[in-house]
Design a protein around this motif. Structure first.
Motif, PDB file in Angstrom:
ATOM      1  N   ASN A 213       0.847  -1.202   0.000  1.00  0.00           N
ATOM      2  CA  ASN A 213       0.000   0.000   0.000  1.00  0.00           C
ATOM      3  C   ASN A 213       0.877   1.245   0.000  1.00  0.00           C
ATOM      4  O   ASN A 213       0.732   2.164   0.811  1.00  0.00           O
ATOM      5  CB  ASN A 213      -0.935   0.009   1.213  1.00  0.00           C
ATOM      6  N   GLU A 214       1.807   1.271  -0.948  1.00  0.00           N
ATOM      7  CA  GLU A 214       2.882   2.264  -0.972  1.00  0.00           C
ATOM      8  C   GLU A 214       2.830   3.081  -2.269  1.00  0.00           C
ATOM      9  O   GLU A 214       3.000   2.532  -3.364  1.00  0.00           O
ATOM     10  CB  GLU A 214       4.228   1.552  -0.866  1.00  0.00           C
ATOM     11  N   PRO A 215       2.596   4.403  -2.167  1.00  0.00           N
ATOM     12  CA  PRO A 215       2.601   5.221  -3.386  1.00  0.00           C
ATOM     13  C   PRO A 215       3.998   5.436  -3.963  1.00  0.00           C
ATOM     14  O   PRO A 215       4.149   5.705  -5.159  1.00  0.00           O
ATOM     15  CB  PRO A 215       1.996   6.547  -2.917  1.00  0.00           C
ATOM     16  N   LEU A 216       5.020   5.332  -3.104  1.00  0.00           N
ATOM     17  CA  LEU A 216       6.384   5.539  -3.572  1.00  0.00           C
ATOM     18  C   LEU A 216       6.868   4.339  -4.378  1.00  0.00           C
ATOM     19  O   LEU A 216       6.341   3.220  -4.265  1.00  0.00           O
ATOM     20  CB  LEU A 216       7.322   5.743  -2.380  1.00  0.00           C
ATOM     21  N   THR A 217       7.889   4.559  -5.195  1.00  0.00           N
ATOM     22  CA  THR A 217       8.543   3.444  -5.869  1.00  0.00           C
ATOM     23  C   THR A 217       9.341   2.636  -4.852  1.00  0.00           C
ATOM     24  O   THR A 217       9.508   3.044  -3.701  1.00  0.00           O
ATOM     25  CB  THR A 217       9.510   3.956  -6.950  1.00  0.00           C
ATOM     26  N   PHE A 218       9.843   1.508  -5.273  1.00  0.00           N
ATOM     27  CA  PHE A 218      10.645   0.662  -4.393  1.00  0.00           C
ATOM     28  C   PHE A 218      11.841   1.435  -3.840  1.00  0.00           C
ATOM     29  O   PHE A 218      12.135   1.372  -2.648  1.00  0.00           O
ATOM     30  CB  PHE A 218      11.115  -0.573  -5.164  1.00  0.00           C
ATOM     31  N   TYR A 219      12.530   2.181  -4.713  1.00  0.00           N
ATOM     32  CA  TYR A 219      13.687   2.948  -4.263  1.00  0.00           C
ATOM     33  C   TYR A 219      13.279   4.036  -3.278  1.00  0.00           C
ATOM     34  O   TYR A 219      13.947   4.271  -2.263  1.00  0.00           O
ATOM     35  CB  TYR A 219      14.418   3.566  -5.452  1.00  0.00           C
ATOM     36  N   GLY A 220      12.167   4.716  -3.570  1.00  0.00           N
ATOM     37  CA  GLY A 220      11.694   5.747  -2.656  1.00  0.00           C
ATOM     38  C   GLY A 220      11.317   5.175  -1.302  1.00  0.00           C
ATOM     39  O   GLY A 220      11.600   5.779  -0.252  1.00  0.00           O
ATOM     40  N   TRP A 221      10.696   4.016  -1.307  1.00  0.00           N
ATOM     41  CA  TRP A 221      10.305   3.349  -0.058  1.00  0.00           C
ATOM     42  C   TRP A 221      11.537   2.985   0.759  1.00  0.00           C
ATOM     43  O   TRP A 221      11.561   3.172   1.978  1.00  0.00           O
ATOM     44  CB  TRP A 221       9.506   2.104  -0.405  1.00  0.00           C
ATOM     45  N   MET A 222      12.572   2.493   0.100  1.00  0.00           N
ATOM     46  CA  MET A 222      13.771   2.084   0.829  1.00  0.00           C
ATOM     47  C   MET A 222      14.503   3.270   1.445  1.00  0.00           C
ATOM     48  O   MET A 222      15.244   3.105   2.408  1.00  0.00           O
ATOM     49  CB  MET A 222      14.725   1.304  -0.079  1.00  0.00           C
ATOM     50  N   GLU A 223      14.302   4.446   0.885  1.00  0.00           N
ATOM     51  CA  GLU A 223      14.994   5.618   1.410  1.00  0.00           C
ATOM     52  C   GLU A 223      14.313   6.225   2.632  1.00  0.00           C
ATOM     53  O   GLU A 223      14.818   7.189   3.207  1.00  0.00           O
ATOM     54  CB  GLU A 223      15.137   6.667   0.303  1.00  0.00           C
TER      55      GLU A 223
END
Length: 460
Positions: A213-223
Motif C-alpha cells: 500500500n505504498e505510493p512511492l517506488t521501491f527505491y523511494g520506499w527504501m529511502e
C-alpha cells in the motif's frame, strides 16, 4: 514419447562422460553434493566446455523429470514454491547454515540448532526436512541436519555469536548472496502474491506498491528512515549479483583493443566503478568515465583511491555526477555502457535514458546494454541481429530450460518490484529503435553465466 526419453537419456549419458573426461584432462574437480561449498569448488564451471556440458545435463534431467513425473506433481512443485521460500527464510533468519558450518559434517540436532537462535526445534526440523528433500541441507539421522553445497551458499561464513550480537551487520563484508536471499524471502515474498492484481490495476501500480500500500517506488520506499537496514542490505545484494558474473565478462563484451588511443568510454549509472575500474586496468589506452549520483561517485572515488590510484592520477579513470534522465554531458563518447540499468525502469523511463544518450551520440558511437537477455522458448531468432549464442540441442528447449531459470525469475522479480522487465531480443530491438538505436549484435552466455549478455547497438 519413447524416442524423447531415449534422446534425453543419451544427452545425459554422453555429456556426463564428456564432462568427466574434460575435468580429468584439465585437472579440474566436480564437487560432491554434500561437501562444503567454496568459491574454488566452482572452478570447473569457468571452463566454457565444462559449463556447457553441465548445462545440457541439467536441462535434460529436468526435462526428463517433467516428462515422467505425474503432471500434478510437476505443477505442484512450481506453484508450491512459496512453501519452499518460506522454509528458506526460516533457515536463513535462524542462521542455520552458519550454525551447521560450525557443527561440521556430523551435523546437529534441530533442538540444539533452535536453542542458539530462540526458535521451536520441532517446527524448525520440519522446515529443514522439507528443504533436505531438495538437497538443501542433509538429514544425517532423524532430526539431525548438516549442510550441503546448496545450503552452504546461504551462509555468511561468520560466527553465529557475532551475527546474534550484531544482526544489523550480518551481511557486511560478505559476497552479498545471502542478502539477496533475505531480501527476496523476507520483504518481497508478499509482493509476489499480488502479480495478478498488478496486471489488472488501472493505476499501473507494481505488485510491490499494491502489497505494501505504498505510493512511492521501491527505491523511494527504501529511502525512508525506517528502512535504513533494507537500503544497506540492498546495496550489498547488488554486489552479490555482480559476484555471480564472470570476473572478466566486461572485458569480453567488446573488442576494446580495437578502439583508438584515448577513446572515451562512459559507464552510465556505473555505481562505484566496478566495471569502470576493470576496463581502465585492462585497457590503459582508454579514458573511462563513471557516471552516477553525486553520493555514489564520491564513494567510488574513495574506493578507487585505494584500489586504483594510478587510474585517477593519470586521468584514465574519472567519476562524474550525472542524472541519466537529463541530457548526457559527454558528446564524444566512443562507447556508452548501460549495465543492469534498463531492467529497473518502466519502458517509458527507459526510453528517456536511451534518448538522452542518443542525443549525445556521434555517428560512430556504440551503445552496450548489459543485462539478462531472456530467450524465447521456441527456436525463433530476431532477424537482422548477429547472435553469438549456442542453443541447446534438440529435444531440449533452446534456452536450456530449467537449467537457465534464473533469468526468468529475475524478469518476474523486476515486474513485481518496478513494473519493469528483463528483455527478449524482440523487446530490446523495439525499445532501442524507438530511441534511435539499432541492435547489431547480441552475445548470450550459457548458464550459469547468463546474467551478463551484452547487446550492442548503433545510432540509426
Amino acid at each position: 514419447m519413447a524416442e524423447s526419453i531415449l534422446q534425453l537419456s543419451k544427452l545425459i549419458t554422453d555429456n556426463s562422460s564428456h564432462l568427466v573426461s574434460l575435468t580429468a584432462s584439465r585437472g579440474l574437480t566436480i564437487p560432491h553434493l554434500n561437501e562444503q561449498y567454496t568459491e574454488e569448488s566452482e572452478n570447473f564451471r569457468k571452463d566454457a566446455q565444462c559449463a556447457e556440458a553441465a548445462a545440457i545435463i541439467v536441462a535434460a534431467a529436468l526435462q526428463l523429470a517433467a516428462t515422467l513425473s505425474p503432471p500434478q506433481q510437476s505443477a505442484y512443485a512450481i506453484f508450491g514454491g512459496a512453501c519452499k521460500a518460506s522454509s528458506v527464510r526460516v533457515a536463513v533468519d535462524s542462521h542455520v547454515p552458519e550454525i551447521l558450518l560450525e557443527a561440521g559434517e556430523q551435523g546437529l540436532h534441530a533442538d540444539k540448532i533452535a536453542a542458539k537462535t530462540g526458535v521451536d526445534g520441532k517446527l524448525l526440523a520440519r522446515h529443514l526436512r522439507s528443504l533436505s528433500n531438495h538437497h538443501m541441507f542433509r538429514e544425517v539421522s532423524p532430526n539431525v541436519f548438516a549442510n550441503t553445497r546448496l545450503s552452504g551458499v546461504l551462509g555468511t561464513g561468520k560466527p553465529v555469536d557475532q551475527i546474534v550480537a550484531n544482526p544489523e551487520s550480518k551481511h557486511d563484508d560478505t559476497s552479498g548472496f545471502v542478502a539477496i536471499v533475505e531480501q527476496l524471502t523476507r520483504d518481497l515474498h508478499n509482493a509476489f502474491a499480488y502479480g495478478l492484481d498488478s496486471i489488472k490495476d488501472p493505476l499501473g501500480r507494481s505488485a510491490f506498491q499494491i502489497a505494501f500500500n505504498e505510493p512511492l517506488t521501491f527505491y523511494g520506499w527504501m529511502e525512508k528512515p525506517e528502512n535504513a537496514y533494507r537500503l544497506h542490505r540492498f546495496g550489498i545484494s547488488m554486489r552479490g549479483f555482480g559476484a555471480m558474473q564472470p570476473p572478466d565478462a566486461i572485458e569480453k563484451a567488446h573488442s576494446w583493443d580495437a578502439l583508438p588511443q584515448d577513446s572515451v568510454v562512459v559507464d552510465v549509472g556505473g555505481g562505484v566503478g566496478t566495471v569502470g575500474i576493470a576496463l581502465a586496468k585492462a585497457f590503459p589506452h582508454l579514458k573511462v568515465v563513471v557516471q552516477d549520483t553525486l553520493a555514489v561517485v564520491e564513494a567510488g572515488e574513495n574506493i578507487c583511491k585505494n584500489s586504483f590510484p594510478k587510474g585517477l592520477a593519470s586521468g584514465r579513470l574519472s567519476f562524474q555526477g550525472h542524472d541519466f534522465f537529463t541530457p548526457q554531458p559527454i558528446k564524444n563518447a566512443s562507447i556508452f555502457i548501460l549495465k543492469n540499468i534498463l531492467h529497473n525502469w518502466h519502458d517509458t523511463q527507459a526510453l528517456t535514458i536511451l534518448r538522452q544518450l542518443r542525443g549525445s551520440a556521434t555517428p560512430e558511437t556504440k551503445l552496450i546494454v548489459v543485462g539478462t537477455v531472456i530467450g524465447y522458448n521456441c527456436r525463433e531468432h530476431a532477424k537482422g541481429v548477429e547472435s553469438v549464442y549456442k542453443e541447446a540441442p534438440e529435444p531440449l528447449l533452446p534456452n536450456y530450460g530449467g537449467a537457465n531459470d534464473m533469468g526468468y525469475t529475475m524478469d518476474i522479480t523486476m515486474m513485481t518490484i518496478f513494473n519493469a522487465k528483463e528483455f527478449t531480443i524482440g523487446d530490446m530491438k523495439a525499445l532501442l529503435e524507438q530511441a534511435g538505436w539499432r541492435v547489431v549484435r547480441v552475445q548470450r552466455s550459457v548458464p550459469p553465466h547468463n546474467f551478463f549478455d551484452p547487446v550492442i547497438a548503433v545510432p540509426v
